[in-house]
Write a protein that holds these residues in place. Structure first.
Motif, PDB file in Angstrom:
ATOM      1  N   LEU A   1      23.880  39.124  22.860  1.00  0.00           N
ATOM      2  CA  LEU A   1      22.613  39.736  23.238  1.00  0.00           C
ATOM      3  C   LEU A   1      22.054  38.900  24.376  1.00  0.00           C
ATOM      4  CD1 LEU A   1      20.179  41.656  22.754  1.00  0.00           C
ATOM      5  CD2 LEU A   1      19.314  39.926  21.152  1.00  0.00           C
ATOM      6  N   LEU A   2      21.828  39.530  25.522  1.00  0.00           N
ATOM      7  CA  LEU A   2      21.307  38.826  26.691  1.00  0.00           C
ATOM      8  C   LEU A   2      19.814  39.109  26.827  1.00  0.00           C
ATOM      9  CD1 LEU A   2      24.149  39.694  29.224  1.00  0.00           C
ATOM     10  CD2 LEU A   2      23.987  37.741  27.687  1.00  0.00           C
ATOM     11  N   VAL A   3      19.030  38.043  26.973  1.00  0.00           N
ATOM     12  CA  VAL A   3      17.584  38.155  27.110  1.00  0.00           C
ATOM     13  C   VAL A   3      17.180  37.342  28.341  1.00  0.00           C
ATOM     14  CG1 VAL A   3      15.360  37.703  26.008  1.00  0.00           C
ATOM     15  CG2 VAL A   3      17.326  38.339  24.608  1.00  0.00           C
ATOM     16  N   VAL A   4      16.346  37.911  29.193  1.00  0.00           N
ATOM     17  CA  VAL A   4      15.895  37.208  30.392  1.00  0.00           C
ATOM     18  C   VAL A   4      14.396  36.943  30.280  1.00  0.00           C
ATOM     19  CG1 VAL A   4      15.635  37.328  32.897  1.00  0.00           C
ATOM     20  CG2 VAL A   4      17.673  38.296  31.808  1.00  0.00           C
ATOM     21  N   PHE A   5      14.019  35.682  30.485  1.00  0.00           N
ATOM     22  CA  PHE A   5      12.623  35.283  30.507  1.00  0.00           C
ATOM     23  C   PHE A   5      12.337  34.627  31.844  1.00  0.00           C
ATOM     24  CE2 PHE A   5      13.119  35.322  25.859  1.00  0.00           C
ATOM     25  CZ  PHE A   5      11.982  36.017  25.513  1.00  0.00           C
ATOM     26  N   THR A   6      11.081  34.626  32.243  1.00  0.00           N
ATOM     27  CA  THR A   6      10.636  33.897  33.426  1.00  0.00           C
ATOM     28  C   THR A   6       9.774  32.740  32.953  1.00  0.00           C
ATOM     29  OG1 THR A   6      10.565  35.982  34.642  1.00  0.00           O
ATOM     30  CG2 THR A   6       9.452  34.114  35.629  1.00  0.00           C
ATOM     31  N   ASN A   7      10.096  31.524  33.419  1.00  0.00           N
ATOM     32  CA  ASN A   7       9.298  30.376  32.995  1.00  0.00           C
ATOM     33  C   ASN A   7       8.067  30.216  33.895  1.00  0.00           C
ATOM     34  OD1 ASN A   7      10.199  29.087  35.343  1.00  0.00           O
ATOM     35  ND2 ASN A   7      11.572  27.694  34.268  1.00  0.00           N
TER      36      ASN A   7
ATOM     37  N   LEU B   1      18.265  32.943  31.517  1.00  0.00           N
ATOM     38  CA  LEU B   1      19.128  33.875  30.797  1.00  0.00           C
ATOM     39  C   LEU B   1      19.491  33.230  29.472  1.00  0.00           C
ATOM     40  CD1 LEU B   1      20.885  36.426  30.570  1.00  0.00           C
ATOM     41  CD2 LEU B   1      22.700  35.129  31.721  1.00  0.00           C
ATOM     42  N   ILE B   2      19.046  33.837  28.383  1.00  0.00           N
ATOM     43  CA  ILE B   2      19.355  33.331  27.044  1.00  0.00           C
ATOM     44  C   ILE B   2      20.397  34.264  26.442  1.00  0.00           C
ATOM     45  CG2 ILE B   2      18.447  32.715  24.783  1.00  0.00           C
ATOM     46  CD1 ILE B   2      15.706  32.436  26.135  1.00  0.00           C
ATOM     47  N   THR B   3      21.546  33.702  26.090  1.00  0.00           N
ATOM     48  CA  THR B   3      22.645  34.479  25.513  1.00  0.00           C
ATOM     49  C   THR B   3      22.756  34.115  24.039  1.00  0.00           C
ATOM     50  OG1 THR B   3      23.809  34.413  27.626  1.00  0.00           O
ATOM     51  CG2 THR B   3      25.093  35.027  25.689  1.00  0.00           C
ATOM     52  N   PHE B   4      22.516  35.094  23.163  1.00  0.00           N
ATOM     53  CA  PHE B   4      22.658  34.895  21.721  1.00  0.00           C
ATOM     54  C   PHE B   4      24.065  35.331  21.322  1.00  0.00           C
ATOM     55  CE2 PHE B   4      18.105  35.218  22.271  1.00  0.00           C
ATOM     56  CZ  PHE B   4      17.659  34.180  21.478  1.00  0.00           C
ATOM     57  N   HIS B   5      24.744  34.482  20.559  1.00  0.00           N
ATOM     58  CA  HIS B   5      26.124  34.722  20.164  1.00  0.00           C
ATOM     59  C   HIS B   5      26.183  35.392  18.794  1.00  0.00           C
ATOM     60  CE1 HIS B   5      27.028  32.157  23.531  1.00  0.00           C
ATOM     61  NE2 HIS B   5      26.271  31.208  22.999  1.00  0.00           N
ATOM     62  N   ASN B   6      26.938  36.480  18.716  1.00  0.00           N
ATOM     63  CA  ASN B   6      27.141  37.235  17.477  1.00  0.00           C
ATOM     64  C   ASN B   6      25.836  37.597  16.773  1.00  0.00           C
ATOM     65  OD1 ASN B   6      30.030  37.172  17.640  1.00  0.00           O
ATOM     66  ND2 ASN B   6      29.909  35.022  17.050  1.00  0.00           N
ATOM     67  N   PRO B   7      24.916  38.248  17.490  1.00  0.00           N
ATOM     68  CA  PRO B   7      23.650  38.628  16.847  1.00  0.00           C
ATOM     69  C   PRO B   7      23.877  39.777  15.863  1.00  0.00           C
ATOM     70  CG  PRO B   7      23.790  39.640  18.989  1.00  0.00           C
ATOM     71  CD  PRO B   7      25.002  38.747  18.857  1.00  0.00           C
ATOM     72  N   ILE B   8      23.056  39.802  14.818  1.00  0.00           N
ATOM     73  CA  ILE B   8      23.127  40.922  13.883  1.00  0.00           C
ATOM     74  C   ILE B   8      21.822  41.706  13.843  1.00  0.00           C
ATOM     75  CG2 ILE B   8      24.930  39.931  12.445  1.00  0.00           C
ATOM     76  CD1 ILE B   8      22.707  39.222  10.423  1.00  0.00           C
ATOM     77  N   ALA B   9      20.732  41.105  14.338  1.00  0.00           N
ATOM     78  CA  ALA B   9      19.451  41.818  14.342  1.00  0.00           C
ATOM     79  C   ALA B   9      18.481  41.115  15.275  1.00  0.00           C
ATOM     80  CB  ALA B   9      18.855  41.858  12.939  1.00  0.00           C
TER      81      ALA B   9
ATOM     82  N   ALA C   1      21.312  35.207  14.784  1.00  0.00           N
ATOM     83  CA  ALA C   1      22.585  35.058  15.490  1.00  0.00           C
ATOM     84  C   ALA C   1      23.245  33.743  15.090  1.00  0.00           C
ATOM     85  CB  ALA C   1      22.342  35.082  17.007  1.00  0.00           C
ATOM     86  N   ASP C   2      24.488  33.552  15.563  1.00  0.00           N
ATOM     87  CA  ASP C   2      25.203  32.295  15.302  1.00  0.00           C
ATOM     88  C   ASP C   2      24.640  31.146  16.121  1.00  0.00           C
ATOM     89  OD1 ASP C   2      26.934  33.455  13.491  1.00  0.00           O
ATOM     90  OD2 ASP C   2      28.552  33.719  14.926  1.00  0.00           O
ATOM     91  N   GLY C   3      24.205  31.413  17.323  1.00  0.00           N
ATOM     92  CA  GLY C   3      23.702  30.371  18.217  1.00  0.00           C
ATOM     93  C   GLY C   3      23.288  30.987  19.534  1.00  0.00           C
ATOM     94  N   TYR C   4      22.931  30.143  20.490  1.00  0.00           N
ATOM     95  CA  TYR C   4      22.521  30.645  21.802  1.00  0.00           C
ATOM     96  C   TYR C   4      22.777  29.594  22.869  1.00  0.00           C
ATOM     97  CZ  TYR C   4      18.285  27.769  21.543  1.00  0.00           C
ATOM     98  OH  TYR C   4      17.406  26.726  21.477  1.00  0.00           O
ATOM     99  N   ARG C   5      22.738  30.028  24.117  1.00  0.00           N
ATOM    100  CA  ARG C   5      22.770  29.100  25.244  1.00  0.00           C
ATOM    101  C   ARG C   5      21.784  29.612  26.287  1.00  0.00           C
ATOM    102  NH1 ARG C   5      27.575  31.735  26.561  1.00  0.00           N
ATOM    103  NH2 ARG C   5      27.335  32.837  28.506  1.00  0.00           N
ATOM    104  N   ILE C   6      21.239  28.689  27.064  1.00  0.00           N
ATOM    105  CA  ILE C   6      20.264  29.036  28.098  1.00  0.00           C
ATOM    106  C   ILE C   6      20.819  28.621  29.450  1.00  0.00           C
ATOM    107  CG2 ILE C   6      17.941  28.629  28.985  1.00  0.00           C
ATOM    108  CD1 ILE C   6      17.029  28.073  26.148  1.00  0.00           C
ATOM    109  N   GLU C   7      20.734  29.545  30.401  1.00  0.00           N
ATOM    110  CA  GLU C   7      21.151  29.269  31.779  1.00  0.00           C
ATOM    111  C   GLU C   7      19.981  29.574  32.697  1.00  0.00           C
ATOM    112  OE1 GLU C   7      24.956  31.155  32.877  1.00  0.00           O
ATOM    113  OE2 GLU C   7      25.026  31.756  30.780  1.00  0.00           O
ATOM    114  N   LYS C   8      19.746  28.702  33.653  1.00  0.00           N
ATOM    115  CA  LYS C   8      18.734  28.929  34.671  1.00  0.00           C
ATOM    116  C   LYS C   8      19.414  29.665  35.821  1.00  0.00           C
ATOM    117  CE  LYS C   8      15.326  26.234  37.186  1.00  0.00           C
ATOM    118  NZ  LYS C   8      14.885  24.866  37.447  1.00  0.00           N
TER     119      LYS C   8
END
Length: 95
Positions: free
Chosen positions: A12-18, A25-33, A87-94
């Motif tokens: 699940l890809l989510v984009v936020f502006t700081n 870009l926040i990528t959630f791994h194996n989201p279920i809800a 989700a299982d986890g996430y990573r954040i990329e600028k």
């Protein structure tokens, strides 16, 4: 992303502006809800892991919750979580 990476169907890809107007870009791994209330236009002040968040019975029936973590986003002006992802986890990329 550089374009060379394949998009995983279980993300699940989510984009936020700081506050500096950088895109995150926040990528959630194996989201279920996920669920959100008044997310668009709100300033996010924190992401944190929380236990005991209630989701509908449908989520509990369709996917196993073991080994999953609940990630919550708080708004600057609200004490309640406005966006939650399981989700299982996430990573954040600028970007």
């Amino acid at each position: 992303m550089t374009g060379d990476e394949a998009l995983d169907a279980h993300e699940l890809l989510v984009v936020f502006t700081n506050q500096q107007d950088d895109f995150l870009l926040i990528t959630f791994h194996n989201p279920i809800a996920f669920k959100g209330i008044s997310v668009i236009g709100n300033e996010i002040c924190d992401i944190y892991n929380e236990e005991g968040v209630s989701f509908s019975q449908n989520v509990k029936r369709t996917a196993p919750l073991q080994n999953k973590k609940t990630y919550c986003f708080k708004s600057n002006d609200q004490e309640e979580s406005i966006f939650t992802v399981i989700a299982d986890g996430y990573r954040i990329e600028k970007t």
